[in-house]
Scaffold this motif. Structure first.
Motif, PDB file in Angstrom:
ATOM      1  N   GLU A 165       8.802  -3.140  -9.428  1.00 13.36           N
ATOM      2  CA  GLU A 165       9.243  -2.324  -8.654  1.00 13.36           C
ATOM      3  C   GLU A 165      10.515  -2.475  -7.700  1.00 13.36           C
ATOM      4  OE1 GLU A 165       6.707  -4.334  -8.219  1.00 13.36           O
ATOM      5  OE2 GLU A 165       6.585  -5.038  -6.223  1.00 13.36           O
ATOM      6  N   SER A 166      10.941  -3.914  -7.620  1.00 15.90           N
ATOM      7  CA  SER A 166      11.957  -4.287  -6.564  1.00 15.90           C
ATOM      8  C   SER A 166      12.574  -5.456  -6.991  1.00 15.90           C
ATOM      9  CB  SER A 166      11.467  -4.461  -5.328  1.00 15.90           C
ATOM     10  OG  SER A 166      10.363  -5.614  -5.375  1.00 15.90           O
ATOM     11  N   TRP A 199      12.833  -7.890  -5.206  1.00 14.45           N
ATOM     12  CA  TRP A 199      11.909  -8.865  -4.805  1.00 14.45           C
ATOM     13  C   TRP A 199      11.204  -9.384  -5.942  1.00 14.45           C
ATOM     14  CZ3 TRP A 199       7.063 -10.574  -4.388  1.00 14.45           C
ATOM     15  CH2 TRP A 199       6.730 -11.810  -3.659  1.00 14.45           C
ATOM     16  N   ARG A 200      10.435  -8.245  -6.443  1.00  9.76           N
ATOM     17  CA  ARG A 200       9.365  -8.593  -7.305  1.00  9.76           C
ATOM     18  C   ARG A 200       9.974  -9.264  -8.737  1.00  9.76           C
ATOM     19  NH1 ARG A 200       4.672  -9.209  -6.402  1.00  9.76           N
ATOM     20  NH2 ARG A 200       4.886  -7.673  -4.912  1.00  9.76           N
ATOM     21  N   ASP A 205       1.697 -14.112  -2.921  1.00 14.01           N
ATOM     22  CA  ASP A 205       2.350 -13.019  -2.251  1.00 14.01           C
ATOM     23  C   ASP A 205       1.315 -12.245  -1.392  1.00 14.01           C
ATOM     24  OD1 ASP A 205       3.565  -9.583  -3.408  1.00 14.01           O
ATOM     25  OD2 ASP A 205       3.880 -11.014  -1.640  1.00 14.01           O
ATOM     26  N   ARG A 206       0.731 -11.181  -1.926  1.00 16.33           N
ATOM     27  CA  ARG A 206      -0.133 -10.400  -1.068  1.00 16.33           C
ATOM     28  C   ARG A 206      -1.396 -10.898  -0.790  1.00 16.33           C
ATOM     29  NH1 ARG A 206       1.753  -4.454  -3.801  1.00 16.33           N
ATOM     30  NH2 ARG A 206       4.204  -4.950  -3.159  1.00 16.33           N
ATOM     31  N   PHE A 247       3.171 -10.953   6.985  1.00 19.80           N
ATOM     32  CA  PHE A 247       3.678  -9.644   6.847  1.00 19.80           C
ATOM     33  C   PHE A 247       3.879  -9.158   8.396  1.00 19.80           C
ATOM     34  CE2 PHE A 247       4.412 -10.069   2.434  1.00 19.80           C
ATOM     35  CZ  PHE A 247       3.133 -10.408   1.910  1.00 19.80           C
ATOM     36  N   ALA A 296       1.555  -6.235   2.371  1.00 20.69           N
ATOM     37  CA  ALA A 296       3.057  -6.056   2.984  1.00 20.69           C
ATOM     38  C   ALA A 296       3.457  -4.837   3.785  1.00 20.69           C
ATOM     39  CB  ALA A 296       4.106  -6.243   1.825  1.00 20.69           C
ATOM     40  N   ARG A 356       3.301  -4.700   7.843  1.00 20.40           N
ATOM     41  CA  ARG A 356       4.655  -4.318   8.360  1.00 20.40           C
ATOM     42  C   ARG A 356       4.514  -2.707   9.223  1.00 20.40           C
ATOM     43  NH1 ARG A 356       7.765  -6.026   2.618  1.00 20.40           N
ATOM     44  NH2 ARG A 356       7.742  -8.250   3.206  1.00 20.40           N
ATOM     45  N   PHE A 371       7.802   0.931  -2.393  1.00 17.00           N
ATOM     46  CA  PHE A 371       8.609  -0.180  -2.489  1.00 17.00           C
ATOM     47  C   PHE A 371       9.880   0.169  -3.438  1.00 17.00           C
ATOM     48  CE2 PHE A 371       6.952  -3.010   0.395  1.00 17.00           C
ATOM     49  CZ  PHE A 371       5.400  -3.082   0.199  1.00 17.00           C
ATOM     50  N   GLU A 420      10.204  -0.832   4.471  1.00 20.84           N
ATOM     51  CA  GLU A 420       9.656  -2.076   4.439  1.00 20.84           C
ATOM     52  C   GLU A 420       9.894  -2.930   3.176  1.00 20.84           C
ATOM     53  OE1 GLU A 420       5.484  -1.042   4.678  1.00 20.84           O
ATOM     54  OE2 GLU A 420       5.379  -0.417   6.500  1.00 20.84           O
ATOM     55  N   ASN A 421      10.969  -2.429   2.716  1.00 16.63           N
ATOM     56  CA  ASN A 421      11.626  -3.282   1.467  1.00 16.63           C
ATOM     57  C   ASN A 421      13.152  -2.993   1.268  1.00 16.63           C
ATOM     58  OD1 ASN A 421      11.272  -1.509  -0.409  1.00 16.63           O
ATOM     59  ND2 ASN A 421      11.030  -2.937  -1.980  1.00 16.63           N
ATOM     60  N   ASP A 462      12.726  -8.624   2.908  1.00 19.20           N
ATOM     61  CA  ASP A 462      12.987  -8.926   1.647  1.00 19.20           C
ATOM     62  C   ASP A 462      13.929  -9.853   1.665  1.00 19.20           C
ATOM     63  OD1 ASP A 462      10.738  -7.988   0.519  1.00 19.20           O
ATOM     64  OD2 ASP A 462      11.863  -6.657  -0.788  1.00 19.20           O
ATOM     65  N   CYS A 513      11.458 -12.308   2.975  1.00 20.01           N
ATOM     66  CA  CYS A 513      10.031 -12.553   2.516  1.00 20.01           C
ATOM     67  C   CYS A 513      10.491 -13.033   1.380  1.00 20.01           C
ATOM     68  CB  CYS A 513       9.616 -11.085   2.126  1.00 20.01           C
ATOM     69  SG  CYS A 513       7.939 -11.313   1.454  1.00 20.01           S
TER      70      CYS A 513
HETATM   71  C1  GZL Z   1       5.913  -8.677  -0.347  1.00 21.87           C
HETATM   72  C2  GZL Z   1       5.882  -8.038  -1.524  1.00 21.87           C
HETATM   73  C3  GZL Z   1       6.531  -6.703  -1.597  1.00 21.87           C
HETATM   74  C4  GZL Z   1       8.179  -6.793  -1.259  1.00 21.87           C
HETATM   75  C5  GZL Z   1       8.497  -5.524  -1.970  1.00 21.87           C
HETATM   76  O1  GZL Z   1       5.570 -10.114  -0.363  1.00 21.87           O
HETATM   77  O2  GZL Z   1       4.782  -8.002  -2.006  1.00 21.87           O
HETATM   78  O3  GZL Z   1       6.370  -6.100  -2.671  1.00 21.87           O
HETATM   79  O4  GZL Z   1       8.464  -6.704   0.235  1.00 21.87           O
HETATM   80  C6  GZL Z   1       7.720  -5.936  -3.381  1.00 21.87           C
HETATM   81  O5  GZL Z   1      10.004  -5.693  -2.370  1.00 21.87           O
HETATM   82  O6  GZL Z   1       7.603  -4.551  -4.008  1.00 21.87           O
END
Ligand code: GZL
Length: 323
Positions: free
Chosen positions: A43-44, A46-47, A121-122, A140, A172, A176, A200, A225-226, A256, A276
Motif C-alpha cells: 500500500e505504501s 514504507w511497505r 512493525d505493527r 507510534f 500505526a 498516531r 495509508f 499518518e503516512n 514514515d 518510521c
Molecule cells: C508503520 C506502518 C505503516 C506506515 C505506512 O510502521 O505500519 O503502514 O506508516 C504503511 O506507510 O502502510
C-alpha cells in the motif's frame, strides 16, 4: 522437523542438515531455515521498503528459504497464510499484522505446532503474550507526540486540521491518532475540520482532500499518518490552486520519512516528517540467529527513529539514508 531453540547451536546445525538432506540449497554443513513471512500488502513506499529489507535479508546465501505472502491489506488472507505456514511446518513465522485484533486463534495453532512467531512493525492486541516469541517495531504514539509538539511550537494556535488516518485498527493508526487527539485536547484553539481514513494510500488521501477543498472547507493543516497520503493531499492542494508546505496555504505533517517523503520535505512541500524505520530484515535475522543459538530475545524491541524539519533538512542528509 521442529527443533527446540534451546539446543546448542552446533547440535541444531547438525540436526537441521540431516533433516533437510538433499532438499536444501545450502551445503550440508549449513542449515536452511524456512521462514514464512506474512506481509500486510503493498500500500505504501514504507511497505515496499519493509518488504525489500526482508527479501534482501532472508536469502539462501544467508541460510534461509523465504516464503513471502502479500495479504493485500486483508486480515483473512494473513490468517489463512499463517495457517498454511503451520501446515508446511516452516521453521519460523514472521507476521506484520494489518490490524491489532483477531490473532489469538491462529497464533495458538502456531504455538501448538511449536513454531516461533516473530511480529514486525505493527502490534497485536492479545492477553497472552506467550502467543508470540517477540515483536520489533515503532512507538507510534511517540512518533505522533513528536509531530504534535512540533506543530505547537511552529504552527501557532489558529489551526484548522484535516486528519488523514491510516488503516483503522492498525497500531500505526491507533498511536498516531491518539497523539493528535491528545494535542487537540491540550490546544483548544486547534480545530479538527475532518478526520477520515485514507488507508495509508496516496489515492485515498488525494480523494479526501480534494472533496474537502471543493466543498470550501477552511483548512490550514493536513496531518497525514503516512507519506503516501501526504503525497495525495499535496496533489489535491496544488490542483486547487493552493500551496502546500513551508510558507504555503496549508502546512503538511507526515510520517514514515521514506526517500520520496523526504524529497518533498526537502522541497518544503512537507513541513515536518517523522521517521518510521522499515528496515526490519536485519533485526529479524539477528533475532532468529539468537534463537537458533539458544538465546531468548527481548519480548518487545522499539526501533530508534528521528524527525525532519523542512527548514533544516539538507540534500546531504537524504544522501546518507538507506530507504
Ligand atoms: C508503520 C506502518 C505503516 C506506515 C505506512 O510502521 O505500519 O503502514 O506508516 C504503511 O506507510 O502502510
Amino acid at each position: 522437523m521442529k527443533i527446540k531453540a534451546a539446543l546448542p547451536l552446533a547440535l541444531c546445525l547438525a540436526l537441521c542438515a540431516c533433516a533437510l538432506g538433499s532438499a536444501s540449497a545450502a551445503s550440508p554443513s549449513e542449515p536452511v531455515l524456512i521462514v514464512g513471512f506474512s506481509q500486510v500488502g503493498a500500500e505504501s513506499d514504507w511497505r515496499a521498503a519493509n518488504t525489500k529489507s526482508m527479501q534482501d535479508t532472508f536469502t539462501e546465501d544467508n541460510g534461509y528459504k523465504l516464503i513471502f505472502h502479500d495479504a493485500q491489506q486483508k486480515q483473512e488472507n494473513q490468517i489463512n497464510v499463517v495457517r498454511g505456514f503451520v501446515q508446511q511446518e516452516v521453521d519460523y513465522i514472521v507476521l506484520a499484522p494489518v490490524t491489532e485484533s483477531g490473532w489469538a486463534t491462529v497464533l495458538q495453532e502456531a504455538e501448538d505446532a511449536d513454531i516461533p512467531v516473530i511480529l514486525v512493525d505493527r502490534m497485536i492486541d492479545v492477553l497472552d503474550y506467550s502467543l508470540f516469541t517477540c515483536w520489533v517495531g515503532s512507538d507510534f504514539r511517540k512518533e505522533s507526540d513528536i509531530a504534535v509538539e512540533w506543530m505547537r511550537e511552529n504552527l501557532g494556535t489558529d489551526l484548522k486540521i484535516v486528519h488523514l488516518q491510516g488503516t483503522i485498527g492498525s497500531s500505526a493508526q491507533i498511536g498516531r491518532t491518539e497523539g493528535l487527539e491528545a494535542g487537540l485536547l491540550e490546544n483548544p484553539s486547534w480545530k479538527l475540520v475532518s478526520q477520515q481514513t485514507g488507508e495509508f494510500t496516496e489515492a485515498k488521501g488525494q480523494e479526501i482532500v480534494e472533496a474537502l477543498l471543493e466543498s470550501g472547507e477552511d483548512i490550514n493543516v493536513v496531518f497525514a499518518e503516512n507519506d503516501n497520503m501526504a503525497f495525495g493531499a499535496i496533489a489535491a492542494i496544488e490542483a486547487a490552486g493552493k500551496t502546500a508546505g513551508v510558507g504555503g496555504d496549508i502546512a503538511v505533517i507526515s510520517f514514515d520519512a521514506t526517500s520520496a517523503g523526504l524529497q518533498l520535505t526537502l522541497e518544503r512541500k512537507i513541513n515536518f516528517n517523522v521517521e518510521c524505520n522499515p528496515l526490519h530484515g536485519p533485526r529479524v535475522d539477528a533475532i532468529i540467529k539468537n534463537l537458533e543459538g539458544g538465546m531468548k530475545p527481548e519480548k518487545l524491541t522499539y526501533v530508534s527513529e528521528q524527525a525532519f524539519d523542512a527548514t533544516t533538512l539538507t540534500q546531504a542528509m537524504l544522501d546518507d539514508r538507506l530507504y
